[in-house]
Design an enzyme around this catalytic site. Structure first.
Site, PDB file in Angstrom:
ATOM      1  N   VAL A  74       0.840  -1.200   0.000  1.00  0.00           N
ATOM      2  CA  VAL A  74       0.000   0.000   0.000  1.00  0.00           C
ATOM      3  C   VAL A  74       0.874   1.248   0.000  1.00  0.00           C
ATOM      4  O   VAL A  74       1.892   1.311   0.712  1.00  0.00           O
ATOM      5  CB  VAL A  74      -0.905   0.006   1.250  1.00  0.00           C
ATOM      6  CG1 VAL A  74      -1.621   1.330   1.399  1.00  0.00           C
ATOM      7  CG2 VAL A  74      -1.897  -1.144   1.185  1.00  0.00           C
ATOM      8  N   CYS A  75       0.454   2.242  -0.793  1.00  0.00           N
ATOM      9  CA  CYS A  75       1.092   3.555  -0.743  1.00  0.00           C
ATOM     10  C   CYS A  75       0.007   4.611  -0.893  1.00  0.00           C
ATOM     11  O   CYS A  75      -1.187   4.302  -0.816  1.00  0.00           O
ATOM     12  CB  CYS A  75       2.171   3.694  -1.813  1.00  0.00           C
ATOM     13  SG  CYS A  75       1.522   3.771  -3.503  1.00  0.00           S
ATOM     14  N   ALA A  76       0.396   5.845  -1.141  1.00  0.00           N
ATOM     15  CA  ALA A  76      -0.592   6.922  -1.199  1.00  0.00           C
ATOM     16  C   ALA A  76      -1.465   6.846  -2.440  1.00  0.00           C
ATOM     17  O   ALA A  76      -2.691   6.952  -2.364  1.00  0.00           O
ATOM     18  CB  ALA A  76       0.106   8.277  -1.129  1.00  0.00           C
TER      19      ALA A  76
END
Length: 379
Positions: A74-76
């Protein structure tokens, strides 16, 4: 056999969490972003390693990832997590996916769930904005619908109405929101509906709206499902609850399942604390304890039932909700004005947007809304 990298949608991830299926999350955002807000759940395990620490390779995290549980990176906004996930696949790991659209998509996903049928015909539905803890509602009867506290992702409600074979007649905000940008006015303009907003919250509004005021009744459908406004200030000075078909109490941000609303987001905690106390300890106590409370927000997964719904019997909340058990006036005032959780991200700009004074782009609106709602006095 070559492993295939997979993109997992926010809907897919949420369904997995609802089913309590194990999920391991490698969150590659910066430490402060992870500490502020992340994907959580009873079956979720997560840890944070910033993307920049993995630019030279993922060897440092290989020993920390499970072999028998799906791993979600997960990232932005997706790009960094896809890069890291590709490296994990190249390193030979199985069952690796990245969150499509990143935490932005998680913040904007709405999950519809039916709350129940109405006595006079029709039904009420809850839209759970899982990444932000926001709740909105559709009241449906005889080909018509009212949408309450809609998020700015209005296409979800338009599509829902199409699937239900109904037209949206009303868009209603229970108060001027400070944690998210309302979709009420946009939705009303898109479908030709009437937009209701409490007038005491909108003296500076730059647009025309229909006043949501106690004493009036909003009828949905030919079977006349009644929505009765109940003036209930405290979170804002105009906050107005809705009683639907004598079965449900839509409390906006005044009363939640596990807490009560905070009075400080307009900078008037001391002024509005008495209003909040009167609403909770007098106005609501005069209502039927059998009403099902349907709030505009929730804070943790614990407030969701096994079907992913957020609701509670009003009478039960007076026994278990800590915000409803502060009988001493001084104790109540202290609880709602001191040591409150951090305020929502960009809440001042969001309030101005909901007044019509700011007109952010879609990208700017998305950035303004990042993070949890933080509308309750308990974190």
């Amino acid at each position: 056999m070559t492993q295939q990298l997979r993109a997992a949608s926010a809907a897919e991830v949420y369904e997995r969490i609802l089913r309590k299926e194990p999920l391991f999350i490698l969150d590659v955002r910066n430490e402060d972003a992870y500490a502020d807000w992340r994907i959580e759940g009873e079956s979720v395990t997560s840890f944070n390693v910033p993307y920049f620490d993995l630019l030279d390779g993922v060897d440092s995290v290989l020993g920390k990832l499970p072999q028998d549980v799906p791993v979600l990176v997960v990232c932005a906004k997706e790009g960094s997590s896809k890069f890291v996930a590709e490296q994990l696949v190249e390193a030979g790991l199985h069952d690796i996916a990245y969150l499509a659209g990143g935490m932005q998509a998680w913040s904007e996903y709405l999950h519809p769930v039916k709350i129940g049928d109405l006595a006079s015909g029709g039904a009420i539905y809850q839209f759970v904005r899982v990444g932000k803890g926001c709740l909105s509602y559709a009241i449906v009867s005889d080909g018509e619908a009212a949408i309450v506290d809609p998020a700015r992702m209005t296409d979800v409600y338009v599509q829902f109405a199409k699937e239900q074979g109904v037209s949206i007649r009303y868009a209603i905000d229970t108060h001027l929101h400070a944690d998210h940008i309302s979709g009420g006015r946009r939705l009303a303009e898109a479908v030709g509906a009437t937009y209701f907003l409490p007038p005491k919250d909108a003296p500076e509004a730059t647009f025309v709206f229909t006043p949501l005021e106690e004493g009036n009744t909003i009828a949905v459908g030919r079977s006349v499902i009644e929505i009765k406004p109940v003036y209930s200030p405290g979170h804002t000075i105009g906050s107005t609850s809705l009683i639907v078909d004598q079965q449900y109490l839509l409390t906006g941000d005044i009363l939640f399942v596990a807490s009560i609303g905070r009075p400080d987001l307009a900078g008037k905690a001391g002024d509005w604390a008495p209003d909040l106390r009167k609403t909770l300890y007098q106005t609501y106590r005069q209502l039927s304890p059998e009403l099902r409370v349907l709030p505009a927000h929730y804070a943790t997964e614990a407030e969701l039932d096994s079907d992913g719904r957020v609701s509670a019997r009003l009478g039960d909340l007076y026994q278990v909700n800590p915000g409803l058990r502060l009988e001493d006036d001084a104790e109540f005032r202290k609880a709602v004005t001191e040591n409150l959780p951090p305020q929502p991200n960009a809440y001042q700009e969001i309030r101005l947007t909901n007044m019509g004074k700011l007109k952010p782009s879609d990208a700017e609106a998305s950035e303004m809304e990042i993070g949890p709602n933080r509308c309750a006095i308990h974190g």
